[in-house]
Enzyme design. Structure first.
Site, mmCIF file in Angstrom:
data_model
loop_
_atom_site.group_PDB
_atom_site.id
_atom_site.type_symbol
_atom_site.label_atom_id
_atom_site.label_comp_id
_atom_site.label_asym_id
_atom_site.label_seq_id
_atom_site.Cartn_x
_atom_site.Cartn_y
_atom_site.Cartn_z
ATOM 1 N N TYR A 13 -37.221 67.152 -26.085
ATOM 2 C CA TYR A 13 -37.559 66.900 -27.489
ATOM 3 C C TYR A 13 -38.490 65.699 -27.648
ATOM 4 C CZ TYR A 13 -34.437 70.482 -29.188
ATOM 5 O OH TYR A 13 -33.866 71.699 -29.463
ATOM 6 N N VAL A 91 -36.659 61.467 -19.469
ATOM 7 C CA VAL A 91 -35.520 62.333 -19.167
ATOM 8 C C VAL A 91 -34.330 61.937 -20.047
ATOM 9 C CG1 VAL A 91 -36.306 62.727 -16.810
ATOM 10 C CG2 VAL A 91 -34.679 60.880 -17.266
ATOM 11 N N SER A 132 -37.665 57.099 -22.210
ATOM 12 C CA SER A 132 -36.256 57.341 -22.545
ATOM 13 C C SER A 132 -35.662 56.088 -23.178
ATOM 14 C CB SER A 132 -35.450 57.650 -21.281
ATOM 15 O OG SER A 132 -35.906 58.816 -20.660
ATOM 16 N N LEU A 222 -32.317 50.337 -29.208
ATOM 17 C CA LEU A 222 -30.891 50.492 -29.517
ATOM 18 C C LEU A 222 -30.584 49.877 -30.884
ATOM 19 C CD1 LEU A 222 -29.103 49.683 -26.115
ATOM 20 C CD2 LEU A 222 -29.687 51.905 -27.073
ATOM 21 N N PHE A 227 -29.038 50.155 -36.618
ATOM 22 C CA PHE A 227 -29.247 49.796 -38.032
ATOM 23 C C PHE A 227 -29.359 51.043 -38.914
ATOM 24 C CE2 PHE A 227 -30.287 45.218 -38.983
ATOM 25 C CZ PHE A 227 -29.735 44.714 -37.820
ATOM 26 N N CYS A 277 -29.083 61.048 -30.607
ATOM 27 C CA CYS A 277 -29.363 59.628 -30.375
ATOM 28 C C CYS A 277 -28.340 58.663 -30.963
ATOM 29 C CB CYS A 277 -30.736 59.275 -30.933
ATOM 30 S SG CYS A 277 -32.053 60.064 -30.015
HETATM 31 P P1 NAD Z 1 -33.932 66.423 -23.506
HETATM 32 O O1 NAD Z 1 -32.617 66.708 -22.878
HETATM 33 O O2 NAD Z 1 -34.443 67.314 -24.600
HETATM 34 O O3 NAD Z 1 -35.058 66.417 -22.365
HETATM 35 C C1 NAD Z 1 -34.920 65.771 -21.148
HETATM 36 C C2 NAD Z 1 -35.539 66.661 -20.067
HETATM 37 O O4 NAD Z 1 -35.591 65.923 -18.842
HETATM 38 C C3 NAD Z 1 -34.738 67.924 -19.758
HETATM 39 O O5 NAD Z 1 -35.558 69.064 -19.977
HETATM 40 C C4 NAD Z 1 -34.338 67.781 -18.287
HETATM 41 O O6 NAD Z 1 -34.363 68.997 -17.570
HETATM 42 C C5 NAD Z 1 -35.409 66.837 -17.770
HETATM 43 N N1 NAD Z 1 -35.035 66.108 -16.556
HETATM 44 C C6 NAD Z 1 -33.897 65.407 -16.307
HETATM 45 N N2 NAD Z 1 -33.956 64.844 -15.092
HETATM 46 C C7 NAD Z 1 -35.143 65.196 -14.539
HETATM 47 C C8 NAD Z 1 -35.783 64.907 -13.306
HETATM 48 N N3 NAD Z 1 -35.198 64.109 -12.397
HETATM 49 N N4 NAD Z 1 -36.993 65.427 -13.079
HETATM 50 C C9 NAD Z 1 -37.595 66.225 -14.008
HETATM 51 N N5 NAD Z 1 -37.051 66.516 -15.197
HETATM 52 C C10 NAD Z 1 -35.843 66.002 -15.467
HETATM 53 O O7 NAD Z 1 -33.866 64.920 -24.012
HETATM 54 P P2 NAD Z 1 -34.734 64.241 -25.194
HETATM 55 O O8 NAD Z 1 -34.093 64.512 -26.501
HETATM 56 O O9 NAD Z 1 -36.173 64.570 -24.992
HETATM 57 O O10 NAD Z 1 -34.476 62.702 -24.883
HETATM 58 C C11 NAD Z 1 -35.088 62.071 -23.790
HETATM 59 C C12 NAD Z 1 -34.917 60.573 -23.939
HETATM 60 O O11 NAD Z 1 -35.578 60.124 -25.128
HETATM 61 C C13 NAD Z 1 -33.466 60.111 -24.088
HETATM 62 O O12 NAD Z 1 -33.318 58.874 -23.437
HETATM 63 C C14 NAD Z 1 -33.305 59.934 -25.581
HETATM 64 O O13 NAD Z 1 -32.317 58.971 -25.895
HETATM 65 C C15 NAD Z 1 -34.673 59.429 -25.976
HETATM 66 N N6 NAD Z 1 -35.048 59.693 -27.377
HETATM 67 C C16 NAD Z 1 -34.768 60.907 -27.957
HETATM 68 C C17 NAD Z 1 -35.181 61.149 -29.277
HETATM 69 C C18 NAD Z 1 -34.889 62.472 -29.930
HETATM 70 O O14 NAD Z 1 -35.135 62.580 -31.130
HETATM 71 N N7 NAD Z 1 -34.417 63.500 -29.241
HETATM 72 C C19 NAD Z 1 -35.889 60.186 -29.974
HETATM 73 C C20 NAD Z 1 -36.168 58.976 -29.342
HETATM 74 C C21 NAD Z 1 -35.743 58.755 -28.044
HETATM 75 C C1 UDX Z 2 -33.046 59.248 -34.957
HETATM 76 C C2 UDX Z 2 -33.933 58.090 -35.440
HETATM 77 O O1 UDX Z 2 -34.186 58.238 -36.851
HETATM 78 C C3 UDX Z 2 -35.229 58.076 -34.674
HETATM 79 O O2 UDX Z 2 -36.018 56.955 -35.068
HETATM 80 C C4 UDX Z 2 -34.909 57.969 -33.204
HETATM 81 O O3 UDX Z 2 -36.099 57.973 -32.451
HETATM 82 C C5 UDX Z 2 -34.012 59.118 -32.769
HETATM 83 O O4 UDX Z 2 -32.829 59.136 -33.570
HETATM 84 P P1 UDX Z 2 -32.994 61.872 -35.361
HETATM 85 O O5 UDX Z 2 -31.612 61.762 -34.825
HETATM 86 O O6 UDX Z 2 -33.929 62.862 -34.777
HETATM 87 O O7 UDX Z 2 -33.732 60.448 -35.258
HETATM 88 O O8 UDX Z 2 -32.934 62.180 -36.948
HETATM 89 P P2 UDX Z 2 -32.581 61.296 -38.224
HETATM 90 O O9 UDX Z 2 -33.534 61.650 -39.278
HETATM 91 O O10 UDX Z 2 -32.446 59.863 -37.899
HETATM 92 O O11 UDX Z 2 -31.168 61.845 -38.645
HETATM 93 C C6 UDX Z 2 -30.001 61.631 -37.872
HETATM 94 C C7 UDX Z 2 -28.794 62.162 -38.593
HETATM 95 O O12 UDX Z 2 -28.506 61.371 -39.739
HETATM 96 C C8 UDX Z 2 -28.958 63.586 -39.116
HETATM 97 O O13 UDX Z 2 -27.760 64.304 -38.928
HETATM 98 C C9 UDX Z 2 -29.256 63.389 -40.583
HETATM 99 O O14 UDX Z 2 -28.895 64.489 -41.355
HETATM 100 C C10 UDX Z 2 -28.373 62.184 -40.884
HETATM 101 N N1 UDX Z 2 -28.801 61.419 -42.064
HETATM 102 C C11 UDX Z 2 -30.030 60.838 -42.094
HETATM 103 C C12 UDX Z 2 -27.917 61.256 -43.138
HETATM 104 O O15 UDX Z 2 -26.798 61.780 -43.114
HETATM 105 N N2 UDX Z 2 -28.317 60.508 -44.211
HETATM 106 C C13 UDX Z 2 -29.540 59.909 -44.266
HETATM 107 O O16 UDX Z 2 -29.817 59.234 -45.268
HETATM 108 C C14 UDX Z 2 -30.434 60.079 -43.174
#
Ligand code: NAD
Ligand code: UDX
Length: 463
Positions: A13, A91, A132, A222, A227, A277
């Site tokens: 994602y 990852v 990550s 974090l 927050f 997250c």
């Molecule tokens: P995700 O699970 O969607 O994707 C991670 C991918 O990494 C998977 O497809 C997995 O197969 C791959 N992977 C794992 N180990 C591997 C390796 N050794 N070599 C190659 N591929 C490998 O996770 P995500 O939601 O994209 O989150 C990734 C990081 O970003 C996390 O640390 C998360 O906390 C952070 N993050 C996520 C969001 C979000 O909105 N999802 C936002 C900000 C930060």
């Molecule tokens: C969050 C952070 O917003 C983003 O900056 C970070 O990189 C990843 O984590 P995300 O989890 O994708 O993003 O969505 P977000 O819009 O933050 O919503 C998180 C959860 O809170 C959802 O379930 C949403 O419905 C809920 N939410 C959000 C509420 O219940 N009330 C609100 O006012 C806002």
């Protein structure tokens, strides 16, 4: 160093959308996104960009434009590492499910594997970027692995946390509030920071690109999530008090949000926050604080999670109580399964926990979500390990549209704020249901007065 080749490990994602936008905005940079998961890579390479594995508004168009030009998806991790000057690690870092820190600390095994693989493969100097979300001081561990197991080449480690939210990933990436880059304060560190600044400067104004030391950058991510989640738990705590006192939480949120010191965003009371997250990152923060002996700090943040769990449980309890204290064999329709609108992601979605509680009370759940597949919903339930796959299959029915899901239901629960739910013919839905027909709006998106005038017994959050 002018960057011309980027590799991103992790096509999830964050990795997928982030790299698609870098590729779109930097046609002179070759961007290769790699993953161990062959199916995920095959899906990213699906000739029909509408079928890529992640649903995000606007993403398929960007992938269609850049893929095959300077954006590539591959399972050949070694080759991509070897070719790139800059390697993003994107990852997953889930909560540990075993050993020390189980249920709290971030599991860094995937990060360590990446570091070891980069060390083994790299034959030239590389910049390694932590994309990550990681515990503060992880860069130290990555550097130690790279320096001790590498081939004598130089590595610079940068922290560049991602702030996108799902459902708005593309607009967040195109117009970020800020880009944060942490690096060493040595000349080599500063050179590495500048290389990454220049990548973002292709579309982000330089005064929105903030550079810090590595530890501040790691900890800021974090902190930001803590927050944001804290605001939701705070308004959810008030929602319970509103229900007791006759105040309306939407009115309270509006009133306090107009104070410019508070601001209007992230004050929407709900059935509880979900997503991959918030919970994971706060638990990690709690664990880090505890490990430094900062008990008051860790207890303070833990309360955000305790409140969120309470809010989800409170919602399911309310359904049971309102339905005359029994939901056994009653059909309860769920509209929405994703953790928020405009995403197909269901990680930590409140819907999963509410369904689990109600199935424990022997309710039959019928679900409709515009973007989440039946298999995903069932695997979310199986993952809880509360009951067998067969039992989940019997208790959870999935429908292709909301009208079917709600037919003959005793109650409807709104779990996701999908826009289409506000456009339905609610009279038609009401007529097809058992009476009295209850509606529990876990997102406060529907018009209570209109539903009550049709005949529904309406329950929102915090009113
Ligand atoms: P995700 O699970 O969607 O994707 C991670 C991918 O990494 C998977 O497809 C997995 O197969 C791959 N992977 C794992 N180990 C591997 C390796 N050794 N070599 C190659 N591929 C490998 O996770 P995500 O939601 O994209 O989150 C990734 C990081 O970003 C996390 O640390 C998360 O906390 C952070 N993050 C996520 C969001 C979000 O909105 N999802 C936002 C900000 C930060
Ligand atoms: C969050 C952070 O917003 C983003 O900056 C970070 O990189 C990843 O984590 P995300 O989890 O994708 O993003 O969505 P977000 O819009 O933050 O919503 C998180 C959860 O809170 C959802 O379930 C949403 O419905 C809920 N939410 C959000 C509420 O219940 N009330 C609100 O006012 C806002």
């Amino acid at each position: 160093m002018k960057i011309t080749k980027i590799c991103c490990i992790g096509a999830g994602y964050v990795g997928g959308p982030t790299m698609a936008v870098i590729a779109q905005k930097c046609p002179h940079i070759q961007v290769t996104v790699v993953d161990l998961n062959e199916q995920r890579i095959a899906d990213w390479n699906n000739p029909d960009p509408e079928k890529i594995p992640i649903y995000e508004p606007g993403l398929s168009e960007i992938v269609a434009e850049a893929r095959g030009r300077n954006l590539f998806f591959s399972t050949d991790v070694d080759n991509a590492i070897d070719e790139a000057q800059m390697i993003f690690i994107s990852v997953n870092t889930p909560t540990k499910t075993y050993g020390k820190g189980k249920g709290m600390a971030a599991d860094l095994k995937y990060i360590e594997l990446c570091a070891r693989q980069i060390a083994r493969v790299a034959k030239q100097n590389k910049i390694v970027v932590e994309k990550s979300t990681l515990p503060v001081r992880t860069a130290e561990a990555i550097k130690s692995i790279l320096d001790n197991t590498g081939n004598g080449v130089q590595f610079q480690i940068l922290s560049n946390p991602e702030f996108l939210a799902e459902g708005t990933a593309v607009t967040d990436l195109l117009n970020p509030d800020r880009i944060l880059i942490g690096g060493d304060t040595t000349p080599e560190g500063e050179e590495a920071i500048n290389s990454l600044v220049e990548v973002y400067a292709n579309w982000v104004s330089k005064n929105q690109i903030l550079t810090t030391n590595v530890w501040s950058s790691e900890l800021s991510k974090l902190t930001a999530n803590a927050f944001l989640a804290q605001r939701i738990s705070s308004i959810n705590a008030m929602s319970e008090l509103c229900e007791k006192t006759g105040a309306d939480v939407n009115e309270v949120a509006k009133a306090i949000g107009m104070d410019s010191r508070i601001g209007p965003k992230f004050l929407k009371a709900s059935v509880g926050f979900g997503g991959s997250c918030f919970q994971k990152d706060i638990l990690n923060l709690v664990y880090i604080a505890k490990s430094y002996g900062l008990d008051e700090v860790s207890d303070y943040w833990e309360q955000v999670i305790i409140m969120n769990d309470h809010q989800k449980r409170r919602f399911s309890n309310k359904i049971v109580q309102t339905l005359y204290n029994t939901v056994a064999d009653k059909k309860i329709a769920f509209l929405g399964w994703a953790f928020k609108k405009d995403t197909n992601d269901t990680r930590e979605s409140a819907a999963i926990y509410v369904a689990d509680d109600l199935i424990n009370e022997q309710a039959k759940i019928s679900v409709y979500d515009p973007k989440v597949s039946k298999n995903k919903m069932l695997s979310d339930m199986d993952y809880l390990e509360t009951r067998t796959k067969e039992e989940n299959l019997k208790s959870l029915n999935v429908f292709e549209n909301a009208y079917e899901a709600c037919k003959d239901a005793h109650a409807i629960a709104i779990l996701t704020e999908w826009d289409e739910f506000t456009t339905y013919d609610w009279k038609k839905i009401y007529d097809s249901m058992h009476k009295p027909a209850f509606i529990f709006d876990g997102r406060n998106i529907l018009d209570a007065k209109q539903l009550e005038s049709i005949g529904f017994v309406y329950n929102g959050i915090g009113s």
